[in-house]
Design a protein around this motif. Structure first.
Motif, PDB file in Angstrom:
ATOM      1  N   ALA A 216      -9.936   6.568 -10.313  1.00  0.00           N
ATOM      2  CA  ALA A 216      -8.947   5.907  -9.455  1.00  0.00           C
ATOM      3  C   ALA A 216      -7.583   6.564  -9.584  1.00  0.00           C
ATOM      4  CB  ALA A 216      -8.836   4.435  -9.839  1.00  0.00           C
ATOM      5  N   GLU A 217      -6.829   6.516  -8.485  1.00  0.00           N
ATOM      6  CA  GLU A 217      -5.467   7.035  -8.497  1.00  0.00           C
ATOM      7  C   GLU A 217      -4.597   6.190  -9.416  1.00  0.00           C
ATOM      8  OE1 GLU A 217      -4.865   9.755  -7.179  1.00  0.00           O
ATOM      9  OE2 GLU A 217      -6.125  10.026  -5.409  1.00  0.00           O
ATOM     10  N   LYS A 218      -3.605   6.858 -10.026  1.00  0.00           N
ATOM     11  CA  LYS A 218      -2.566   6.159 -10.783  1.00  0.00           C
ATOM     12  C   LYS A 218      -1.296   6.196  -9.942  1.00  0.00           C
ATOM     13  CE  LYS A 218      -4.132   6.602 -15.565  1.00  0.00           C
ATOM     14  NZ  LYS A 218      -3.730   7.003 -16.933  1.00  0.00           N
ATOM     15  N   PHE A 219      -0.897   5.037  -9.526  1.00  0.00           N
ATOM     16  CA  PHE A 219       0.100   4.834  -8.478  1.00  0.00           C
ATOM     17  C   PHE A 219       1.386   4.337  -9.151  1.00  0.00           C
ATOM     18  CE2 PHE A 219       1.248   2.785  -4.331  1.00  0.00           C
ATOM     19  CZ  PHE A 219       0.800   3.770  -3.468  1.00  0.00           C
ATOM     20  N   GLN A 220       2.427   5.174  -9.233  1.00  0.00           N
ATOM     21  CA  GLN A 220       3.657   4.794  -9.944  1.00  0.00           C
ATOM     22  C   GLN A 220       4.777   4.494  -8.949  1.00  0.00           C
ATOM     23  OE1 GLN A 220       4.679   7.294 -13.294  1.00  0.00           O
ATOM     24  NE2 GLN A 220       6.877   6.899 -13.044  1.00  0.00           N
ATOM     25  N   SER A 233       3.898  -3.235   0.349  1.00  0.00           N
ATOM     26  CA  SER A 233       3.323  -1.882   0.380  1.00  0.00           C
ATOM     27  C   SER A 233       2.641  -1.524  -0.931  1.00  0.00           C
ATOM     28  CB  SER A 233       4.417  -0.854   0.692  1.00  0.00           C
ATOM     29  OG  SER A 233       4.878  -0.988   2.002  1.00  0.00           O
ATOM     30  N   VAL A 234       3.395  -1.564  -2.035  1.00  0.00           N
ATOM     31  CA  VAL A 234       2.853  -1.117  -3.327  1.00  0.00           C
ATOM     32  C   VAL A 234       1.799  -2.089  -3.848  1.00  0.00           C
ATOM     33  CG1 VAL A 234       3.416  -0.630  -5.740  1.00  0.00           C
ATOM     34  CG2 VAL A 234       4.943   0.162  -3.909  1.00  0.00           C
ATOM     35  N   LEU A 235       2.147  -3.370  -3.958  1.00  0.00           N
ATOM     36  CA  LEU A 235       1.246  -4.341  -4.565  1.00  0.00           C
ATOM     37  C   LEU A 235      -0.035  -4.520  -3.756  1.00  0.00           C
ATOM     38  CD1 LEU A 235       2.361  -7.552  -6.365  1.00  0.00           C
ATOM     39  CD2 LEU A 235       0.360  -7.619  -4.923  1.00  0.00           C
ATOM     40  N   ILE A 260       5.646   9.592 -15.858  1.00  0.00           N
ATOM     41  CA  ILE A 260       4.714  10.481 -15.151  1.00  0.00           C
ATOM     42  C   ILE A 260       3.977  11.360 -16.152  1.00  0.00           C
ATOM     43  CG2 ILE A 260       4.522  12.432 -13.553  1.00  0.00           C
ATOM     44  CD1 ILE A 260       6.934  11.209 -12.035  1.00  0.00           C
ATOM     45  N   GLN A 261       4.722  11.924 -17.105  1.00  0.00           N
ATOM     46  CA  GLN A 261       4.112  12.810 -18.100  1.00  0.00           C
ATOM     47  C   GLN A 261       3.147  12.045 -19.000  1.00  0.00           C
ATOM     48  OE1 GLN A 261       6.270  16.063 -20.445  1.00  0.00           O
ATOM     49  NE2 GLN A 261       6.227  14.432 -21.967  1.00  0.00           N
ATOM     50  N   MET A 269       5.610   6.788  -5.591  1.00  0.00           N
ATOM     51  CA  MET A 269       6.236   6.187  -4.416  1.00  0.00           C
ATOM     52  C   MET A 269       7.713   5.963  -4.697  1.00  0.00           C
ATOM     53  SD  MET A 269       4.158   5.402  -1.835  1.00  0.00           S
ATOM     54  CE  MET A 269       4.824   3.920  -1.086  1.00  0.00           C
ATOM     55  N   GLY A 270       8.576   6.471  -3.805  1.00  0.00           N
ATOM     56  CA  GLY A 270      10.004   6.290  -4.015  1.00  0.00           C
ATOM     57  C   GLY A 270      10.784   6.423  -2.725  1.00  0.00           C
TER      58      GLY A 270
END
Length: 532
Positions: A216-220, A233-235, A260-261, A269-270
């Motif tokens: 699964a993607e990790k969505f920050q 959008s995010v939730l 991120i690291q 997303m920003g």
């Protein structure tokens, strides 16, 4: 027989069933200050306990629960618990002052208020006037005392037994989100369960999400939880697609890069300003951000130069631009990654699979190719109504389309281009000037870090074009340099006639230029002189 989820509880239940051991949310826990993690199974269990605790405080199907707190693990716990009871979530902007919070809590008819301990003084200031609120829950810091009127959130997390089962349907009201209030009192936007599910499905489809049973993607994201972007959008994308969400407490370059690291984030997303700050920061190259495979931005237009910088920083990255608004559940248009290099400046096409969009004149007739008009949208994501405001609802939803108040145009391929809000449009001597177009040109100047273009009162022209510029660190640039730079890039009537250099520009928590604040502070003298 398989059916797609139609409510927030159904989306959660599907993820618990399919991905019980997958990390669901990674965020700072307000109580301890430490980063914490919940799998989907753990998230389901703790939100059951919180829901049972809220039920014990009188929250039932249809109750409205006000929420005054920032990004944290507890915010996600509260949100899901509220919806398990079929209650309605009412988030409040944490930057509001007491009188503004009072208006929203009172207008929304909230019966319970959940707040972070940081907002106890503000709540004490207005509590005596909140006649409809029957109880308060406080998300407390570990080892600190609470006032006697507040129930500790931690005690809800320890509630025994399961919550009462609520029959939650797609037409039930889910969230009540208040707009920024740029024209008088803020309006309450009512979104149904079906609206929210549609948001998740459509945002994810627009940005290339798929429901992966492996990897699964990790969505920050740092978007504030009380905003439409954060809570819709995010939730909703996270819930619909069963992603792992990494919630930053607030936008901070150091925290963003370190996270991120550490987490090997795959999608960030920003807002455009956030990417400007990330890429310009001298610490950027000190961190390994190579795990990123995609970035999404929205909230305001992204200068072409910044898009190029993103693609240079992360070769092969997918860049998605989303345009939307609270009344559309953030829905609107999206520029897919495949078009990022060929359609600079475009906000794309309507979200797949169900969104429709047009550009119309003042009589709701379609404008001709290239002409500027108002963007209108329709789809399953569009709000039910403005709370307690049938007149404003009829005006916004007239003829079956949501009238956004945003101006735009088409190109020959049917792609949309955002020009500006109606209210931000500058009329200079009878000619319309759209600030975003001028700001994009200014951002091309190597010595310009940020720019905001405003309409300045003019005794003969009505308005003239004024540019506020934040210079790049160490850059030596004059107002004449900036104005000369524009001469061969935009028409004469659009060019700034004055450039003022400032150290910083006011920003909203979504990373947008706060033009209301610019008018109130940086331009106060201009408007005062115009009145004399």
């Amino acid at each position: 027989m398989w059916t797609a989820p139609q409510t927030i509880p159904e989306m959660l239940a599907r993820n618990v069933r399919d991905f019980p051991h997958r990390e669901a949310v990674i965020a700072q826990q307000f109580r301890t200050g430490n980063w914490a993690r919940n799998t989907w199974s753990e998230l389901d269990a703790v939100t059951d306990r919180v829901a049972a605790g809220l039920a014990g405080l009188g929250v039932t199907r249809g109750s409205k629960v006000a929420f005054l707190h920032g990004n944290s693990l507890e915010a996600y716990h509260a949100y899901l618990a509220i919806h398990k009871l079929g209650a309605m979530f009412v988030p409040i902007n944490v930057r509001l002052v007491a009188r503004e919070v009072l208006y929203i809590v009172d207008h929304s008819d909230a019966e319970l208020m959940i707040l972070g301990q940081s907002y106890v003084p503000l709540t004490e200031e207005i509590r005596g006037r909140l006649e409809k609120v029957r109880g308060y829950v406080c998300i407390e810091k570990e080892g600190t005392a609470l006032p006697g009127w507040a129930t500790p959130f931690s005690s809800l997390c320890q509630t025994a037994g399961r919550p009462p089962r609520a029959a939650v349907g797609p037409d039930d009201e889910a969230d009540l989100l208040y707009t920024s209030g740029t024209t008088g009192f803020p309006k309450g936007v009512v979104l149904t369960q079906a609206n929210k599910v549609a948001c998740g499905r459509m945002v994810g489809a627009s940005t290339g999400c798929v429901r992966k049973h492996y990897g699964a993607e990790k969505f920050q994201s740092p978007f504030p939880f009380f905003t439409s972007t954060g809570v819709s959008s995010v939730l909703m994308t996270w819930l619909y697609y069963g992603l792992t969400v990494i919630l930053e407490p607030a936008f901070d370059v150091g925290i963003a890069l370190e996270t991120i690291q550490r987490e090997r984030t795959t999608v960030y997303m920003g807002a455009p300003a956030m990417f400007i700050f990330l890429l310009a920061d001298p610490r950027f190259k000190q961190y390994d951000t190579s795990s990123l495979r995609g970035v999404g931005y929205g909230g305001s237009a992204m200068p072409e130069e910044v898009i190029r910088q993103i693609m240079e920083a992360w070769p092969g990255i997918k860049v998605s631009n989303m345009y939307g608004l609270t009344e559309g559940g953030t829905g609107g248009t999206c520029l897919p990654p495949a078009d990022a290099l060929t359609k600079f400046g475009s906000i794309g096409v309507p979200w797949p699979p169900d969104q429709e969009a047009r550009i119309v004149d003042e009589d709701d007739r379609d404008v001709a190719l290239g002409e500027v008009g108002e963007i209108v949208i329709r789809g399953p994501n569009v709000m039910k109504e403005y709370y307690k405001d049938p007149e404003a609802t009829r005006e916004a939803l007239r003829n079956g389309w949501l009238h956004t108040g945003d101006m735009g145009r088409y190109d020959e391929d049917g792609y949309f281009y955002y020009t500006d809000r109606k209210k931000d449009m500058i009329v200079r001597g009878g000619f319309n000037v759209y600030p975003v177009e001028v700001e994009n040109v200014l951002h091309e100047h190597p010595a310009v870090r940020q720019a905001a273009v405003m309409g300045k009162p003019h005794p003969m022209l009505g308005e003239d074009v004024l540019a506020f510029v934040v210079p790049a660190p160490g850059a030596g640039v004059s107002a004449e340099d900036v104005m000369s730079f524009c001469r061969d890039k935009i028409a004469d009537f659009k060019r700034p006639r004055e450039v003022r250099f400032v150290d910083a520009l006011p920003m909203t928590l979504l990373g947008k230029l706060d033009k209301k604040a610019i008018r109130a502070t940086l331009m106060a003298d201009d408007f005062a002189k115009a009145k004399k």
